[in-house]
Design a protein around this motif. Structure first.
Motif, PDB file in Angstrom:
ATOM      1  N   VAL A  79       6.550  21.594  56.883  1.00  0.00           N
ATOM      2  CA  VAL A  79       7.417  21.820  58.176  1.00  0.00           C
ATOM      3  C   VAL A  79       8.613  20.783  58.101  1.00  0.00           C
ATOM      4  CG1 VAL A  79       7.632  22.313  60.617  1.00  0.00           C
ATOM      5  CG2 VAL A  79       5.782  23.441  59.227  1.00  0.00           C
ATOM      6  N   VAL A  80       8.080  19.557  58.098  1.00  0.00           N
ATOM      7  CA  VAL A  80       8.884  18.579  58.374  1.00  0.00           C
ATOM      8  C   VAL A  80       9.886  18.262  57.345  1.00  0.00           C
ATOM      9  CG1 VAL A  80       8.967  15.928  58.541  1.00  0.00           C
ATOM     10  CG2 VAL A  80       7.294  17.282  59.970  1.00  0.00           C
ATOM     11  N   ARG A  81       9.368  18.267  55.887  1.00  0.00           N
ATOM     12  CA  ARG A  81      10.182  17.892  54.839  1.00  0.00           C
ATOM     13  C   ARG A  81      11.049  19.035  54.293  1.00  0.00           C
ATOM     14  NH1 ARG A  81       8.457  13.381  52.246  1.00  0.00           N
ATOM     15  NH2 ARG A  81       6.238  12.412  53.340  1.00  0.00           N
ATOM     16  N   GLY A  82      10.714  20.331  54.787  1.00  0.00           N
ATOM     17  CA  GLY A  82      11.608  21.424  54.480  1.00  0.00           C
ATOM     18  C   GLY A  82      12.671  21.457  55.453  1.00  0.00           C
ATOM     19  N   HIS A  83      12.787  20.792  56.574  1.00  0.00           N
ATOM     20  CA  HIS A  83      13.846  20.879  57.616  1.00  0.00           C
ATOM     21  C   HIS A  83      15.337  20.397  57.222  1.00  0.00           C
ATOM     22  CE1 HIS A  83      15.646  20.728  61.578  1.00  0.00           C
ATOM     23  NE2 HIS A  83      14.765  21.779  62.027  1.00  0.00           N
ATOM     24  N   VAL A  84      16.469  21.060  57.577  1.00  0.00           N
ATOM     25  CA  VAL A  84      17.542  20.637  57.488  1.00  0.00           C
ATOM     26  C   VAL A  84      17.693  19.076  57.694  1.00  0.00           C
ATOM     27  CG1 VAL A  84      18.894  21.477  59.340  1.00  0.00           C
ATOM     28  CG2 VAL A  84      20.010  21.337  56.962  1.00  0.00           C
ATOM     29  N   ALA A  85      17.097  18.897  58.748  1.00  0.00           N
ATOM     30  CA  ALA A  85      17.087  17.637  59.539  1.00  0.00           C
ATOM     31  C   ALA A  85      16.462  16.322  58.797  1.00  0.00           C
ATOM     32  CB  ALA A  85      17.302  17.199  60.897  1.00  0.00           C
ATOM     33  N   PHE A  86      15.630  16.640  57.858  1.00  0.00           N
ATOM     34  CA  PHE A  86      14.733  15.586  57.186  1.00  0.00           C
ATOM     35  C   PHE A  86      15.520  14.560  56.400  1.00  0.00           C
ATOM     36  CE2 PHE A  86      12.101  14.165  53.603  1.00  0.00           C
ATOM     37  CZ  PHE A  86      11.137  13.732  54.592  1.00  0.00           C
ATOM     38  N   PRO A  87      16.609  14.578  55.877  1.00  0.00           N
ATOM     39  CA  PRO A  87      17.188  13.500  55.270  1.00  0.00           C
ATOM     40  C   PRO A  87      17.771  12.622  56.491  1.00  0.00           C
ATOM     41  CG  PRO A  87      18.063  15.260  54.104  1.00  0.00           C
ATOM     42  CD  PRO A  87      17.158  15.933  55.485  1.00  0.00           C
ATOM     43  N   GLU A  88      17.948  12.893  57.391  1.00  0.00           N
ATOM     44  CA  GLU A  88      18.666  12.035  58.746  1.00  0.00           C
ATOM     45  C   GLU A  88      17.105  11.275  59.246  1.00  0.00           C
ATOM     46  OE1 GLU A  88      20.048  12.600  63.295  1.00  0.00           O
ATOM     47  OE2 GLU A  88      19.978  14.290  62.088  1.00  0.00           O
ATOM     48  N   LEU A  89      15.869  12.196  59.352  1.00  0.00           N
ATOM     49  CA  LEU A  89      14.755  11.464  59.778  1.00  0.00           C
ATOM     50  C   LEU A  89      14.449  10.434  58.697  1.00  0.00           C
ATOM     51  CD1 LEU A  89      11.909  11.345  61.286  1.00  0.00           C
ATOM     52  CD2 LEU A  89      11.214  13.563  59.898  1.00  0.00           C
ATOM     53  N   GLN A  90      14.562  10.715  57.502  1.00  0.00           N
ATOM     54  CA  GLN A  90      14.133   9.600  56.428  1.00  0.00           C
ATOM     55  C   GLN A  90      14.990   8.275  56.609  1.00  0.00           C
ATOM     56  OE1 GLN A  90      14.396  11.768  52.615  1.00  0.00           O
ATOM     57  NE2 GLN A  90      12.495  10.812  52.062  1.00  0.00           N
ATOM     58  N   ALA A  91      16.206   8.563  56.908  1.00  0.00           N
ATOM     59  CA  ALA A  91      17.317   7.482  56.966  1.00  0.00           C
ATOM     60  C   ALA A  91      16.940   6.619  58.203  1.00  0.00           C
ATOM     61  CB  ALA A  91      18.428   7.867  57.034  1.00  0.00           C
ATOM     62  N   LYS A  92      16.665   7.250  59.402  1.00  0.00           N
ATOM     63  CA  LYS A  92      16.652   6.582  60.368  1.00  0.00           C
ATOM     64  C   LYS A  92      15.133   5.875  60.574  1.00  0.00           C
ATOM     65  CE  LYS A  92      19.622   9.218  63.428  1.00  0.00           C
ATOM     66  NZ  LYS A  92      20.009  10.005  64.877  1.00  0.00           N
ATOM     67  N   ALA A  93      14.057   6.625  59.954  1.00  0.00           N
ATOM     68  CA  ALA A  93      12.718   6.116  59.841  1.00  0.00           C
ATOM     69  C   ALA A  93      12.706   4.860  59.032  1.00  0.00           C
ATOM     70  CB  ALA A  93      11.648   6.813  59.436  1.00  0.00           C
ATOM     71  N   ALA A  94      13.368   4.719  57.739  1.00  0.00           N
ATOM     72  CA  ALA A  94      13.493   3.637  57.154  1.00  0.00           C
ATOM     73  C   ALA A  94      14.193   2.634  57.557  1.00  0.00           C
ATOM     74  CB  ALA A  94      14.067   4.063  55.883  1.00  0.00           C
ATOM     75  N   ALA A  95      15.362   2.812  58.256  1.00  0.00           N
ATOM     76  CA  ALA A  95      16.142   1.607  59.061  1.00  0.00           C
ATOM     77  C   ALA A  95      15.165   1.197  60.106  1.00  0.00           C
ATOM     78  CB  ALA A  95      17.345   2.361  59.706  1.00  0.00           C
ATOM     79  N   SER A  96      14.502   1.763  60.749  1.00  0.00           N
ATOM     80  CA  SER A  96      13.630   1.002  61.825  1.00  0.00           C
ATOM     81  C   SER A  96      12.248   0.664  61.215  1.00  0.00           C
ATOM     82  CB  SER A  96      13.095   2.258  62.912  1.00  0.00           C
ATOM     83  OG  SER A  96      12.506   3.426  62.388  1.00  0.00           O
ATOM     84  N   ALA A  97      12.212   0.662  59.785  1.00  0.00           N
ATOM     85  CA  ALA A  97      10.856   0.154  59.255  1.00  0.00           C
ATOM     86  C   ALA A  97       9.518   0.932  59.652  1.00  0.00           C
ATOM     87  CB  ALA A  97      10.615  -1.193  59.168  1.00  0.00           C
ATOM     88  N   GLN A  98       9.689   2.375  59.687  1.00  0.00           N
ATOM     89  CA  GLN A  98       8.610   2.933  60.408  1.00  0.00           C
ATOM     90  C   GLN A  98       8.383   4.191  59.489  1.00  0.00           C
ATOM     91  OE1 GLN A  98      10.270   4.123  64.339  1.00  0.00           O
ATOM     92  NE2 GLN A  98       8.515   3.142  65.225  1.00  0.00           N
ATOM     93  N   ASN A  99       6.902   4.727  59.215  1.00  0.00           N
ATOM     94  CA  ASN A  99       6.884   5.994  58.478  1.00  0.00           C
ATOM     95  C   ASN A  99       7.419   7.106  59.431  1.00  0.00           C
ATOM     96  OD1 ASN A  99       4.919   7.589  59.964  1.00  0.00           O
ATOM     97  ND2 ASN A  99       3.602   5.892  59.382  1.00  0.00           N
TER      98      ASN A  99
END
Length: 545
Positions: free
Chosen positions: A341-361
């Motif tokens: 569900v999470v990885r198939g969502h259109v906003a997943f790339p945004e989530l990945q980028a923001k999580a990486a920027a905050s050093a979180q999974n």
């Protein structure tokens, strides 16, 4: 991997073969994991509902992780080895060489995975027989069990696989064979996935009526005619070849294995919770439900007499804890569903980028994001207009319907990060509601469960745990040692070595596993390290209907 030099003590190795990785732990005589390692393994999906793996790939991964965890100790101190694995089906020929379980003829791919649903028509026909053995699998056999997969191979790969096959192993049994050269099987997978009865053995009439009479003709040599209790010593321990592969000593004791979920149940259900005012504190162990939640989830409840629960597997005698009957509910896709569900969502790339920027999974970030948008209400109320039906891979329990599909109700045109976070939350809530459905079905049949004990990868997600507490209305306990599956496998190794008299004795001997450090509940406090505490999650709001 984490490790450091230790004084001479007894050690045990637990090896856990999950869906996507192999893990190993070196466990000392008090139950402390002093070293651990993991290694990914390959999955092939040649067509929808077909999932395959390689026994060579899995054994190589077992060897890699074992060699990593023993680097800082003298292998002479390692007393025993225990395996657990998914209940996948391994096929080898009479010389124990891999046989292809696919139309492509790829022999390397010789495992039909537990989550493979190719045998849907075969399991329908098996269930149509209404044979008496089905009463011990909840009344309806699952496509994830071994008889329908065997029948599929006979009907679809007769010349290339079925007629050439020398042995059909459950993956946990394949690993003990690979380590010892002994084809004896563990009672656990045979009872839970193959219809073997501890009291009566194999039922010839079942195999004949479903069209697999050839297994009867050879006296069940291909699927197991020597059966051992989990934790029993197999053969003479490690063969010279296996010892070299693993970096261990020839003759090191090897235990009859467990299915991975059962190892998790064994590792967590015996926790000592004295002093925490939990409802199970002064109740027998039968008041506890172990929930092992990873790629899928399994709900393990034990009883001292057989309880027949419609749509819930079992009752299985001595399949997890010797002398007790086991009922096993389950959800075929939980961690896998959340990822889907999470990885198939259109906003997943945004989530990945923001999580990486905050050093979180990504899931820690989503949990924090939900806290930001929840305002004054508890986070669970954010999805009042959004609902998920979680059976994207069918329903294992208690509806026992592999044809069911998933559904999301309440979508809007908005596709941003907020909407992704809400669908993530609704999916977790749907999984928790599925657990509640299983729990209520087990209770209606005669179980008396007061407390849930969680382990597995999803138990490390505080939102997942809290939603289960809120929705089931039951307190939830996480043990001090988060890697309960690995500890369960190590208990088997200790039993095989003779150091533990029984798996129940392991709950006493591994006293460090259950030391209590702290108790807290959410949402008032954030999750502290469950490596150093036993954590209790209490319902923070009324169970959601």
């Amino acid at each position: 991997m984490q490790s450091e030099k230790q004084d001479p003590v007894n050690y045990y190795i637990g090896i856990d073969v999950g869906t996507a990785s192999v893990r190993a732990a070196l466990v000392d005589q008090s139950g402390t994991i002093v070293a651990h390692a993991d290694q990914p393994i390959q999955i092939w999906e040649p067509q929808p509902d077909h999932y395959e793996q390689s026994s060579d790939d899995i054994w190589a991964a077992c060897c890699t992780v074992t060699k990593k965890v023993i680097q800082q100790v003298d292998v002479a101190w390692i007393r025993g080895l225990g395996f657990d694995a998914t209940c996948s089906l391994v096929v080898v020929d009479k010389q124990f060489q891999p046989l292809a379980v696919n139309y492509e003829g790829e022999c390397k791919r010789n495992i039909i995975m537990w989550m493979d649903h190719r045998a849907a028509s075969q399991v329908d026909r098996i269930n149509g027989t209404q044979h008496s053995v089905l009463s011990y699998v909840g009344g309806v056999m699952s496509v994830e069990m071994q008889p329908p997969k065997l029948l599929w191979m006979k009907e679809n790969l007769r010349e290339s696989c079925w007629e050439k096959a020398g042995y059909f192993f459950d993956l946990p049994d394949f690993l003990s064979w690979k380590a010892t050269g002994v084809t004896a099987r563990s009672l656990c997978p045979l009872v839970c996935k193959w219809t073997y009865s501890p009291e009566k053995g194999w039922d010839d009439s079942f195999w004949k009526v479903i069209g697999l009479e050839d297994l009867v003709a050879d006296k069940y040599e291909k699927i197991g005619n020597q059966v051992l209790s989990p934790g029993a010593s197999v053969g003479n321990g490690l063969t010279p070849e296996a010892a070299k592969d693993l970096g261990l000593t020839e003759g090191t004791a090897v235990a009859a294995s467990l299915i991975d979920a059962h190892a998790g149940g064994l590792g967590v259900i015996g926790a000592d919770v004295k002093g925490y005012n939990l409802p199970c504190e002064h109740q027998p162990v039968m008041s506890r439900l172990a929930v092992i939640c990873g790629t899928s989830s399994c709900h393990m409840g034990i009883s001292d007499a057989p309880i027949f629960v419609p749509g819930v597997w079992g009752p299985y005698y001595s399949a997890m804890v010797p002398g007790f009957w086991l009922n096993e509910g389950g959800q075929s896709a939980t961690g896998k569903l959340i990822d889907h569900v999470v990885r198939g969502h259109v906003a997943f790339p945004e989530l990945q980028a923001k999580a990486a920027a905050s050093a979180q999974n990504i899931y820690t970030y989503l949990n924090s994001h939900l806290d930001l948008i929840k305002k004054s209400l508890p986070v669970g109320f954010l999805t009042v207009d959004l609902h998920v039906w979680p059976d994207f891979h069918g329903n294992r329990s208690p509806l026992a319907d592999l044809t069911l599909k998933g559904m999301v109700v309440g979508l809007t045109l908005y596709q941003g990060l907020d909407e992704l976070a809400l669908i993530y939350l609704a999916t977790i809530q749907a999984i928790a509601l599925g657990t509640r459905h299983i729990l209520e079905t087990m209770q209606s049949a005669g179980h008396h469960i007061s407390t849930l004990f969680l382990c597995g990868g999803l138990s490390k997600n505080p939102l997942f745990v809290q939603m289960h507490a809120d929705i089931t209305g039951k307190p939830i306990v996480l043990s001090k040692e988060v890697e309960s599956v690995l500890v369960g496998a190590a208990i088997l190794g200790a039993c095989a070595s003779g150091d533990f008299a029984s798996v129940q004795n392991g709950w006493i001997q591994f006293d460090n596993l259950w030391n209590v450090h702290d108790v807290f509940s959410l949402p008032q406090q954030h999750l502290q390290s469950s490596l150093c505490c036993i954590s209790e999650y209490k319902p923070s709001l009324s169970p959601r209907k």
